[in-house]
Design an enzyme around this catalytic site. Structure first.
Site, PDB file in Angstrom:
ATOM      1  CE  LYS A 110      39.461  45.546  48.373  1.00 30.33           C
ATOM      2  NZ  LYS A 110      40.209  46.738  47.920  1.00 30.33           N
ATOM      3  CB  THR A 116      40.607  50.090  46.397  1.00 31.62           C
ATOM      4  OG1 THR A 116      41.196  50.560  45.181  1.00 31.62           O
ATOM      5  CG2 THR A 116      39.144  50.524  46.417  1.00 31.62           C
ATOM      6  CE  LYS A 166      39.400  51.586  41.848  1.00 29.30           C
ATOM      7  NZ  LYS A 166      40.462  50.782  42.461  1.00 29.30           N
TER       8      LYS A 166
END
Lengths: 289, 289
Positions: free
Chosen positions: A240, A97, A172
């Site tokens: 993150k 990701t 995502k």
């Protein structure tokens, strides 16, 4: 495609690479910490290499599954990185990701080497990886996608091409945006119920039947009540992801006020020592005031 | 118990009172706007009265389903209010989503009259009311609850005693807290997806399979994409509920930062002319900047 290089044997990559080996592919692995690669080879066969370049040199498909943009730079674009050795005609699939910008940059690097690229972040967590039941959100060209789809299905129950390079990462991001505010609202609901002296389990059983229900409510309320957070998706990883989300929102001109606020709340949780706690630990921040 | 007085024939009360009549109870109705009461009698039989007191005078069970604390004061505690006429031994059940403080006050008034009281807010919306499939969250004494449970089941699929008087309202508040932040996070996710140029339907199909999924995502994403908000649960009613939520949170010492913020966002939606829009209209606020 027969030989696969798998770069990054973390909680996710370790079982994912294992599914490929179990399905009969020739898997060459690389991991920053070598003893993990040795353990993987002991469990699944295959071979390990000491640099990403060495792992990728003979591969038809190179898969990366590392932590963030910086890790991708190190394993792909560094001196012993994948791009220094990757064969023309091979394909790079990135399950990290990461930012959409990094995906576009990697696609350009791959093109220069005559290689295909797909950004392919996953959801489903460690359990989904172990059970081979991940969801993969893919960005890239349809032709490249078709080349590798059956191999990715070794560890996925759903694989969907969402659009051009970057679209996997952007999808995502939508997932993480929806989760962040949802978890905070669940934490506020539970916190309110506790403060009001209600039978919180009874409350959750009732409200989970209607318009307030969610996967998070059904799967996390009990552990939130128990104060159990040593499992699941870690706060530091969520932060993150939210960094990429908020950077991208700025570029796209999208307003995400609650997502930005919840990111700050996660900063509080980190300060409380909760960087490795599950993301449902937002309730601890409310309890500790 | 045979005779029921039903006070308040709004979108919810009209079909709820109808279910009681259809089950064979003798129902006497009161509504502030008399022509609605007349229409109800035409559809279901029974009788209507011109004051709450007249409706309640002979009733074993008095049910209220009005807008807010102030409406409750008017129909119960005013000159021609229910308490001026209610018989000792009868029971008052309030389906209004109101404050917990109001519930406790009404329980005290009822006790003085020798009557039982239950606060019993519902969820499930107009459709749930029409189908007789509401969820009822009840606060009060178990003995009183047992007296009326079977009558309430005329329009409910789930009826649960949550604790003493006020616990029904507090449980409904937890529901609204969980919904408010969840809807905002869904709105932010959709808004981001739109701004990023993604195929938003495809995105929702993928992310609704995992940790981001919710009743709201499954039941509202399509109408949010279509910009359709002339249905469902109105913003003005949500703001009323959140007023009680935030007042109660202050008393209980509970922190609800996202709930408070979303309440302010709903104030924006009202300013945009959306007081009667469904609560999923939070996305319009993001789109209009």
């Amino acid at each position: 495609m027969e030989q696969v290089a798998f770069i990054g044997l973390g909680n996710m990559g370790f079982p994912m690479a294992g599914h490929l080996a179990n399905r009969g592919y020739e898997v060459v692995v690389y991991n920053r910490t070598t003893c993990v690669a040795q353990r993987w080879v002991k469990e699944y066969g295959g071979t390990y290499k000491l640099t990403p370049a060495a792992a990728a040199a003979e591969a038809d498909l190179v898969i990366t599954c590392v932590g963030n943009d910086e890790d991708l730079h190190a394993v792909l674009q560094g001196g012993d990185g994948v791009f220094s050795a990757m064969r023309a005609g091979s394909v790079l699939v990135d399950h990290t990701t990461a930012s959409a910008q990094k995906a576009r940059e990697l696609a350009e690097f791959a093109a220069i080497k005559g290689c295909g690229f797909l950004d392919a972040p996953v959801s489903g967590g460690q359990l989904g990886a172990e059970q081979g039941a991940l969801t993969i959100m893919v960005g890239g060209e349809a032709g490249v996608f078709k080349q590798v789809e059956s191999m990715l299905s070794c560890y996925a129950k759903t694989i969907r091409l969402m659009g051009p390079v970057g679209a996997g990462q952007l999808t995502k991001m939508v997932n993480q945006i929806c989760v962040a505010g949802l978890l905070q609202s669940l934490a506020e609901g539970l916190h309110f119920a506790e403060q009001a002296g209600l039978d919180v389990e009874a409350v959750m059983q009732v409200v989970s039947q209607g318009a307030a229900s969610s996967w998070q409510m059904q799967n996390r309320y009990q552990t939130m009540l128990d104060g159990k957070f040593d499992f699941g998706f870690a706060v530091k990883w969520m932060r993150k992801d939210l960094r990429y989300v908020l950077d991208e929102a700025r570029k796209q001109g999208a307003q995400l006020p609650v997502t930005a606020l919840v990111d700050q709340f996660y900063a509080d949780v980190e300060t409380m020592g909760g960087a490795d706690w599950d993301t449902s630990s937002l309730i601890q921040r409310l309890r500790c005031r």
